[in-house]
Design a protein around this motif. Sequence first.
Motif, PDB file in Angstrom:
ATOM      1  N   ASP A  88      -1.437   0.182  -7.188  1.00 20.44           N
ATOM      2  CA  ASP A  88      -1.039  -1.226  -7.103  1.00 20.44           C
ATOM      3  C   ASP A  88      -1.417  -1.969  -8.389  1.00 20.44           C
ATOM      4  O   ASP A  88      -0.615  -2.720  -8.939  1.00 20.44           O
ATOM      5  CB  ASP A  88      -1.682  -1.878  -5.876  1.00 20.44           C
ATOM      6  CG  ASP A  88      -1.153  -3.277  -5.635  1.00 20.44           C
ATOM      7  OD1 ASP A  88       0.082  -3.453  -5.611  1.00 20.44           O
ATOM      8  OD2 ASP A  88      -1.978  -4.199  -5.467  1.00 20.44           O
ATOM      9  N   LYS A  89      -2.640  -1.754  -8.853  1.00 23.29           N
ATOM     10  CA  LYS A  89      -3.076  -2.399 -10.095  1.00 23.29           C
ATOM     11  C   LYS A  89      -2.221  -1.954 -11.272  1.00 23.29           C
ATOM     12  O   LYS A  89      -1.850  -2.759 -12.122  1.00 23.29           O
ATOM     13  CB  LYS A  89      -4.546  -2.086 -10.379  1.00 23.29           C
ATOM     14  CG  LYS A  89      -5.507  -2.830  -9.490  1.00 23.29           C
ATOM     15  CD  LYS A  89      -6.941  -2.488  -9.818  1.00 23.29           C
ATOM     16  CE  LYS A  89      -7.874  -3.236  -8.881  1.00 23.29           C
ATOM     17  NZ  LYS A  89      -9.271  -2.943  -9.139  1.00 23.29           N
ATOM     18  N   ASN A 125      -4.992   1.737  -4.372  1.00 22.35           N
ATOM     19  CA  ASN A 125      -5.425   0.507  -5.049  1.00 22.35           C
ATOM     20  C   ASN A 125      -5.150   0.582  -6.548  1.00 22.35           C
ATOM     21  O   ASN A 125      -4.676  -0.387  -7.148  1.00 22.35           O
ATOM     22  CB  ASN A 125      -6.914   0.236  -4.799  1.00 22.35           C
ATOM     23  CG  ASN A 125      -7.167  -0.348  -3.433  1.00 22.35           C
ATOM     24  OD1 ASN A 125      -6.315  -1.013  -2.864  1.00 22.35           O
ATOM     25  ND2 ASN A 125      -8.340  -0.079  -2.893  1.00 22.35           N
ATOM     26  N   SER A 173      -7.070   5.921  -0.486  1.00 15.11           N
ATOM     27  CA  SER A 173      -7.190   4.462  -0.515  1.00 15.11           C
ATOM     28  C   SER A 173      -7.479   3.974  -1.929  1.00 15.11           C
ATOM     29  O   SER A 173      -6.869   3.008  -2.407  1.00 15.11           O
ATOM     30  CB  SER A 173      -8.290   4.016   0.453  1.00 15.11           C
ATOM     31  OG  SER A 173      -8.479   2.623   0.362  1.00 15.11           O
ATOM     32  N   ASN A 190       0.843  -1.195   0.000  1.00 18.14           N
ATOM     33  CA  ASN A 190       0.000   0.000   0.000  1.00 18.14           C
ATOM     34  C   ASN A 190       0.877   1.243   0.000  1.00 18.14           C
ATOM     35  O   ASN A 190       1.440   1.622   1.029  1.00 18.14           O
ATOM     36  CB  ASN A 190      -0.916  -0.006   1.222  1.00 18.14           C
ATOM     37  CG  ASN A 190      -1.919   1.118   1.194  1.00 18.14           C
ATOM     38  OD1 ASN A 190      -1.589   2.267   0.898  1.00 18.14           O
ATOM     39  ND2 ASN A 190      -3.158   0.814   1.526  1.00 18.14           N
TER      40      ASN A 190
END
Length: 181
Positions: free
Chosen positions: A171-172, A168, A164, A11
């Motif tokens: 990360d993707k 995400n 948040s 994260n």
Amino acid sequence: MKIAQQLKDKNIAEYLIYMWQVEDMIRANGCDIDQMERNVLAAYPCSEEEKGPLKQWYSDLINMMREEGVSEKGHLRINHNVIINLTDLHSQLLSSSQFPFYSSAYFKALPYIVELRAKNNKKEEPELETCFEALYGVMLLRLQKKAVSEGTEKAVKTIASLLSMLANYYDKNKKGELKLE
């Protein structure tokens, strides 16, 4: 060191907040590796052989902070680069019609971001840095067991939701799973 790498892999938003904490912990110890060893490393629950690389990591960060002129305030270039990368992705997400939920989260957070930037008089600062500063500031208040107003709680919750989502998507994107226009 391991915590930082795990957070960076898991994260990116939590990683950045953690690294800001590390910077402040280094400053609180006078940017002195011997003080860090007595006050921080001595308390780490790890073996003596693990402490060597950990001490080296802190020593490298201390040297970087000195070289970059952030021994008293500011953030390391490696942390600024995270903000730059997140800002780039943030802009791409906003300019794409594929991510309406992200755009919605951003527009919910925008009034708080504008208000914070006006209060802090940092209008040139990237919006996302303002967001991270808000989260970090509230975290520090909570650690000091100081009250956080209801309005601030609401703002931070909205901003945290945006960050948040961004983490995400980051990360993707890193995994090649995000298709940007």
